[in-house]
Design an enzyme around this catalytic site. Structure first.
Site, mmCIF file in Angstrom:
data_model
loop_
_atom_site.group_PDB
_atom_site.id
_atom_site.type_symbol
_atom_site.label_atom_id
_atom_site.label_comp_id
_atom_site.label_asym_id
_atom_site.label_seq_id
_atom_site.Cartn_x
_atom_site.Cartn_y
_atom_site.Cartn_z
ATOM 1 N N GLU A 1 4.318 -4.032 -8.746
ATOM 2 C CA GLU A 1 2.905 -3.680 -8.848
ATOM 3 C C GLU A 1 2.656 -2.271 -8.299
ATOM 4 O O GLU A 1 2.579 -1.333 -9.052
ATOM 5 C CB GLU A 1 2.059 -4.733 -8.115
ATOM 6 C CG GLU A 1 0.587 -4.561 -8.381
ATOM 7 C CD GLU A 1 -0.204 -5.835 -8.084
ATOM 8 O OE1 GLU A 1 0.377 -6.835 -7.687
ATOM 9 O OE2 GLU A 1 -1.442 -5.777 -8.267
ATOM 10 N N GLU B 1 -0.538 -9.658 2.794
ATOM 11 C CA GLU B 1 -1.580 -9.727 1.766
ATOM 12 C C GLU B 1 -2.498 -10.930 1.979
ATOM 13 O O GLU B 1 -3.654 -10.932 1.556
ATOM 14 C CB GLU B 1 -0.881 -9.844 0.396
ATOM 15 C CG GLU B 1 -1.801 -9.940 -0.787
ATOM 16 C CD GLU B 1 -1.041 -9.871 -2.102
ATOM 17 O OE1 GLU B 1 0.175 -10.165 -2.110
ATOM 18 O OE2 GLU B 1 -1.664 -9.521 -3.109
HETATM 19 C C1 BGC Z 1 -3.425 -6.610 -5.497
HETATM 20 C C2 BGC Z 1 -4.623 -6.500 -4.593
HETATM 21 C C3 BGC Z 1 -5.753 -6.145 -5.495
HETATM 22 C C4 BGC Z 1 -5.964 -7.379 -6.307
HETATM 23 C C5 BGC Z 1 -7.154 -7.371 -7.184
HETATM 24 C C6 BGC Z 1 -3.633 -7.796 -6.368
HETATM 25 O O1 BGC Z 1 -2.587 -8.012 -7.212
HETATM 26 O O2 BGC Z 1 -2.246 -6.682 -4.793
HETATM 27 O O3 BGC Z 1 -4.458 -5.917 -3.438
HETATM 28 O O4 BGC Z 1 -6.889 -5.665 -4.896
HETATM 29 O O5 BGC Z 1 -4.821 -7.680 -7.072
HETATM 30 O O6 BGC Z 1 -7.368 -8.614 -7.655
#
Ligand code: BGC
Length: 908
Positions: free
Chosen positions: A493, A755
Site C-alpha cells: 500500500e 494501525e
Molecule cells: C490505510 C489507512 C487509510 C484507510 C482509509 C487504509 O488502508 O492504511 O490508513 O486512511 O485505508 O480507509
C-alpha cells in the site's frame, strides 16, 4: 550569582570560537548587543541548489544578548558574486533598512533572478533600541531551470543501464546536472554516484508535474573524456511481480529518464549534455526491482567500467525516445530521501536449518546492507517482516501481496557488500536464507531510509511510558515520509492517504521541520484537484476515491492552515485560496439542508462506532470556518462574511441533526461523537456542560479511562480534555497500558505505532507501523510541555507556554526549533515547588502560565533570584517580565519578552 549573565557571556564566547560571528564587522559585545542573525533559510531550505520560485522567501533567526528584544528593522543583501556579498554589496537586491519585525517569510524584491545562477545573501538587523547587529555569515541559493525552453533533453527509456560519453575540451569551471525520472534513477559520473539522494525523484502525479533534482557536478567532470551513467528503477510500477494497477496505475509502465548537464568551460565555452537517442542502453545486474517487491541483484551481471570513460559500448542498444511526461517540470524543493542512519542488528537466531532471523530491535523503513563471502552463483535471500511467530520464524501475513524481499547472487570474489537501490521495506526482522556458511551479526547492517527532514522537536518526561510512546510516534512518523506522507511502509500500500496526513500533521510539524515537505505535498493536492473542486483520498491518487471522504479531503485546508500557524506561511494560503474555495464549494454542492452526509471511512478503526455523516459534517463545518478565517487573513472581508455565515448555518444544522438535547449526547454518544463538536465549540452554550459530562462519564465510568475512538476522534480528545480542565484524565488515558491504549502497544513490544488498537498479527489489515494514531504527539508538546502558538502571532511570534502539571509526572522537557528560533519549556514538580525554565526567541513574546497546586494557598514566584510574584500581586523590576496576573484557576500568568527565564513557584 546571576547565572543568565554568565550564560550569555558563554554564548558570545562559544559563537566566536565556532566562527558563528563575523569578526570583520563591528560587533557590539556586552549587555544589550544584537548578535549577527543565524539559521538563514531560503524557501525553508538551507543553501538550496535548484529552486524555481521567482521571489524566494528568506528567514533568519535573531540573537541578542539582552532579554525582551525584537527586530525593529532589517536589511537584506543579495549578490550575484560572492566577492560582492563579502564586501556587503547587494548588487541584485539591497532591501535598504526596512522597518519591519518580519524575520520569516520575507520575499525577495530585487532584479529578476536568472536561471541556473547562484546568489549569495546576508542579513543584519536593528533591535528595538535601534542598535545594529553585524551582518550574518553569507548564505546562498541557486535557481533551477526556469523556462521549459531551457530543457533540451528528451525523455528516454531503455534497459536498466544508460550511458553516454562526452569529451570536454577545457577545464570545467561550473557544471550542474538536472535530473528526473519516471520511477527512480541513480546518476553516476566517471564511476561514482552523484549526490546522496536515493529513491529520487519525489513521487508526484507524473502527467501533471515531475520534479527534477539539481546537482553541482563541477568536481566530478574533467577535461577530456567523461562518462555519464544512469541506472533506472521501476519505482511503483510493479507489485507481486505484475504491473501494479490497483486500483489506478502509477501513470507510467516502464521507467524513463530526463537529464541535462549544463557545463561551463574555462574561457566561457558552454556545453550541454542531454538525454537523447545518442545514449546507449543495456541490462545490468539489477534483474528486477520494485518498491513493494524488492530487488533481485545478480552481481555476475555487473559490467565493470560501464560508467567510466573509454568503455566499449558498441554492443549496447540505442536508447529510445519515449513519451515520458508532458507535465510541468518543477524543481524538487524539499529534503531528499536519503539513508539517514545505520545500525547493527541486536540479535540473530537460527530457528530452522539454514534459516537465520535477525532482530533489529526497531521497526523502520529502509533496507539492510549484506556482507557475504561464498561461491559464485550462491543466492542469498533476505525477507523482511515486522513480526515473528513463537517459533522464531518471520511472520509476513500482514504485508499482503508485497514480496518485500531482496535477492543477492554472488560473483564469488572475496567479501561482497550489497545493498539495494530501488526499493525500501518496512521491517524489524530480516530472514536470511541461502547464506554460504553461517552469517554473523556483522553480516547485516540496518539502513534507515526516508525523506531526510530535520528533527526540530524534543520531548522527554519523568514517565517512561510517555517517552516510549514519543519514541514510537517519532519513528513511525519519520519512516513514513517517503516524499509523500504514507500510511504505512511495509505492505502493498504505502500511499499518501490524506486522512492519515491531516491528523498527524501538527505532531509532525512539532517533531520535524516539515515546512518544505508539506509545501510540496499541498501542491500535490492542488495538482490532483478536479475542475469540480474534488480532491482524492490518496495523493497522488492510486487508492481510494474521488471525491475524497470529507475527513480525508480536509487535509487540503487543514495542511494550509497548519502551515500558516506553525510557519507563518501566508503564501500557501494565497496560492491555494481559489483551490480551497473550489473544494469547499464542492462540499457545499453535496450538502443537503446544510448537512454533509457522505462518508466512506468516518472515524476509521474505532472501537465504538460513530456515524460517518457526523464526522463528515464536522469537517464540513471545520473547512468552511477555516475558509472564512483564511479569507480574513488574505484581506477578503466579503468572502469572510459569506463563509462565516455559512459556518453558522452548518453549525445549527449539525446540532439539529445530531444533538439529542434531552440526553446531551451527539448521535450515539460515542467518545468521538461528543468530542468533535466540543473541539470546535459547536455545542450550544447551555448544553456544553452536559455533553462534556457525558464524555467524561463515558471515559471514566464506562471505559475505565480508555479510548474507544478511531484515529479521527483521538486527535481531538486530548485537547478537549485539557481545555475542559481535565488534563489529569487525559494523562490517565495517555499512560494506560491495557487495551485499548498507546501503552498497550508498547507493552506488546511495539517500537512504532500500530494501525489498530487491537493486537493482530494475521492477514487482516494490521500494519505495525502506521503513524496516524500519533496525533497525541501534538498534545505532548502543546499541553504537557505547554508550548502553543497564539492566533494573533502565527509562526511563534506570540507564544503561550502553559504546561499541564499532572498526577505523578514530576518533570517534562519540551523544545521546538521554530522558524523564529528555539522555544523551550521544561518544568519540574515536587511538593511545594514548581520550576519552569523557558526560552523565547528574539522577536517573539510570550504569556507564561505557571500552575499552582490546588492545596497551595499563598505562593511566591521567583525568576532567577528576583521575586516576581508575592502576596497575590506582580512584583515588577525583573528584566523581561512585564506583567503578571492570577488566573481564575489559581495559576499565575506572566507576560515576558524574548530570553531565557527560570521561574520557581513555591507555596504553603
Ligand atoms: C490505510 C489507512 C487509510 C484507510 C482509509 C487504509 O488502508 O492504511 O490508513 O486512511 O485505508 O480507509
Amino acid at each position: 550569582m546571576c547565572n543568565s549573565k554568565l550564560r550569555y557571556t558563554f554564548l558570545v564566547l562559544a559563537l566566536c570560537v565556532s566562527g558563528g560571528l563575523s569578526l570583520t564587522a563591528p560587533v557590539v559585545f556586552g549587555a544589550g548587543g544584537p548578535l549577527a542573525p543565524a539559521g538563514l533559510r531560503c524557501e525553508y531550505l538551507k543553501d538550496p541548489v535548484g529552486i524555481d520560485v521567482r521571489q524566494p522567501r528568506f528567514a533568519w533567526v535573531l540573537r541578542h544578548a539582552a532579554r525582551a528584544q525584537r527586530q525593529s528593522a532589517y536589511q537584506v543583501l543579495v549578490a550575484a558574486r560572492r566577492s560582492a556579498i563579502e564586501e556587503n554589496q547587494g548588487d541584485q537586491w539591497d532591501s535598504g533598512k526596512v522597518t519591519s519585525d518580519n524575520s520569516t517569510q520575507v520575499a525577495y524584491g530585487g532584479k529578476p533572478l536568472a536561471s541556473g545562477r547562484t546568489y549569495y545573501w546576508k542579513i543584519r538587523y536593528w533591535d528595538k533600541d535601534g542598535s545594529t547587529s553585524a551582518y550574518s555569515q553569507p548564505a546562498q541559493f541557486e535557481m533551477g531551470l526556469l523556462g521549459r525552453e531551457e530543457w533540451k533533453a528528451q525523455w528516454i527509456g531503455g534497459n536498466r543501464l544508460l550511458r553516454k560519453e562526452t569529451n570536454l575540451t577545457g577545464r570545467v569551471v561550473r557544471a550542474r546536472a538536472y535530473v528526473t525520472a519516471l520511477g527512480y534513477y541513480e546518476l553516476r559520473i566517471n564511476g561514482a554516484k552523484v549526490g546522496a539522494n536515493v529513491l529520487d525523484p519525489a513521487w508526484t502525479t507524473y502527467p501533471k508535474r515531475v520534479l527534477y533534482s539539481t546537482y553541482d557536478v563541477t568536481a566530478q567532470l574533467k577535461q577530456g573524456a567523461n562518462a555519464l551513467g544512469v541506472m533506472l528503477g521501476g519505482g511503483w510500477a510493479t507489485l507481486a511481480g505484475k504491473p501494479s494497477t490497483y486500483p489506478f496505475p502509477p501513470y507510467y509502465s516502464s521507467p524513463a529518464l530526463l537529464l541535462q548537464v549544463n557545463i561551463e568551460l574555462e574561457g566561457g565555452k558552454k556545453v550541454t549534455v542531454v538525454s537523447d537517442p545518442s545514449w546507449k542502453t543495456t541490462g545490468g545486474p539489477i534483474v528486477s526491482d520494485s518498491v513493494y517487491d524488492g530487488e533481485v541483484y545478480d552481481s555476475r551481471l555487473e559490467i565493470p567500467g560501464w560508467d567510466q570513460p573509454g568503455f566499449d559500448a558498441s554492443r549496447w542498444d540505442p536508447a529510445k525516445v519515449v513519451e515520458g511526461s508532458n507535465g510541468i517540470l518543477s524543481a524538487q524543493m524539499m529534503p531528499p530521501i536519503q539513508v539517514v542512519d545505520a545500525f547493527p542488528p541486536l540479535a540473530v537466531t537460527n530457528p530452522a536449518p539454514g534459516v537465520y532471523v535477525y532482530d533489529f530491535g526497531q521497526n523502520f523503513s529502509g533496507w539492510v546492507q549484506l556482507r557475504v563471502k561464498g561461491p559464485r552463483g550462491s543466492e542469498v535471500k533476505l525477507r523482511f517482516s515486522e513480526l515473528v511467530y513463537d517459533t522464531g520464524m518471520i511472520n509476513r501475513e500482514n504485508i499482503r501481496a508485497a514480496k518485500s524481499r531482496d535477492i543477492y547472487i554472488l560473483r564469488g570474489e572475496g567479501t561482497e557488500v550489497y545493498e539495494p537501490r530501488f526499493t525500501y521495506h518496512g521491517f524489524r526482522y530480516v530472514e536470511v536464507t541461502g547464506y554460504p556458511g553461517t552469517p554473523s551479526l556483522d553480516s547485516l547492517r540496518g539502513k534507515v531510509v526516508h525523506t531526510a527532514v530535520e528533527s526540530t522537536g524534543k520531548f522527554e518526561t519523568s514517565k517512561q511510558i510517555l517517552n516510549q510512546i514519543q519514541h514510537n510516534i517519532r519513528w513511525g512518523q519519520a519512516t513514513n515520509l517517503h516524499s509523500v506522507p504514507t500510511d504505512c511502509d511495509q505492505r502493498d500500500e504505502r500511499q499518501g492517504w490524506m486522512g492519515d496526513a491531516q491528523v498527524t500533521a501538527e505532531e509532525a510539524m512539532l517533531n520535524f521541520d516539515m515546512a518544505a515537505f508539506y509545501t510540496n505535498f499541498v501542491r500535490n493536492i492542488h495538482d490532483i484537484q478536479g475542475d469540480d473542486g474534488t480532491v482524492t483520498d490518496t495523493v497522488p491518487h492510486r487508492y481510494g476515491s474521488r471525491p475524497a471522504d470529507p475527513a480525508w479531503g480536509t487535509a487540503y485546508p487543514l495542511l494550509c492552515w497548519y502551515m500558516y500557524q506553525q510557519y507563518g506561511d501566508k503564501r500557501i494560503l494565497e496560492e491555494n485560496y481559489e483551490g480551497l474555495k473550489k473544494y469547499i464549494e464542492f462540499l457545499r454542492s453535496k450538502a443537503q439542508d446544510n448537512v454533509l452526509r457522505y462518508s466512506y471511512y468516518g472515524d476509521w478503526v474505532s472501537i465504538e462506532p460513530t456515524p460517518g455523516a457526523l464526522v463528515s459534517d464536522f469537517y464540513y463545518y471545520y473547512d468552511v470556518d477555516l475558509l472564512a478565517k483564511i479569507a480574513d487573513v488574505l484581506g477578503n472581508p466579503a468572502d469572510s462574511a459569506t463563509y462565516s455565515q455559512l459556518a453558522v448555518q452548518i453549525k445549527d444544522a449539525f446540532n439539529h441533526e445530531f444533538l439529542n438535547t434531552r440526553t446531551g449526547n451527539y448521535a450515539t454518544g460515542s467518545q468521538t461523537a461528543n468530542t468533535l463538536p466540543l473541539f470546535l465549540e459547536m455545542v450550544p452554550k447551555d448544553q456544553r456542560g452536559q455533553v462534556g459530562g457525558n464524555l467524561f462519564y463515558d471515559l471514566v465510568y464506562a471505559h475505565d479511562s480508555h479510548v474507544t475512538t478511531g484515529f479521527i476522534g483521538v486527535k481531538y480528545l486530548f485537547p478537549v480534555l485539557t481545555r475542559r480542565g481535565l488534563s489529569d484524565l487525559a494523562y490517565d488515558i495517555a499512560t494506560q497500558t491495557t487495551f485499548p491504549s498507546y501503552g498497550y502497544m508498547v507493552a506488546n513490544g511495539a517500537t512504532t505505532l500500530w494501525e489498530l488498537w487491537q493486537k493482530r498479527a494475521g492477514p487482516s489489515m494490521n500494519s505495525h507501523n502506521h503513524p496516524m494514531f500519533g496525533s497525541i504527539g501534538a498534545w505532548f508538546y502543546q499541553a504537557l510541555a505547554g508550548i502553543n502558538v497564539e492566533p494573533e502571532g502565527v509562526g511563534y511570534q506570540r507564544i503561550r507556554i502553559a504546561p499541564q502539571v499532572v498526577r505523578d509526572l514530576t518533570s517534562v522537557n519540551g523544545k521546538i526549533e521554530t522558524v523564529r528560533g528555539a522555544v523551550s519549556s521544561s518544568w519540574t514538580h515536587s511538593p511545594d515547588t514548581i520550576t519552569l525554565d523557558v526560552e523565547i526567541p528574539v522577536n517573539s513574546s510570550a504569556k507564561i502560565v505557571i500552575p499552582k497546586d490546588t492545596e497551595m494557598t499563598e505562593v511566591t514566584v521567583r525568576e532567577g533570584n528576583n521575586i516576581v510574584w508575592g502576596k497575590d500581586r506582580f512584583v515588577p523590576g525583573t528584566p523581561g517580565v512585564t506583567a503578571a496576573e492570577a488566573q481564575k484557576n489559581g495559576s499565575i500568568q506572566f507576560e515576558v519578552g524574548s530570553g531565557r527565564y527560570s521561574f520557581r513557584l513555591t507555596g504553603e
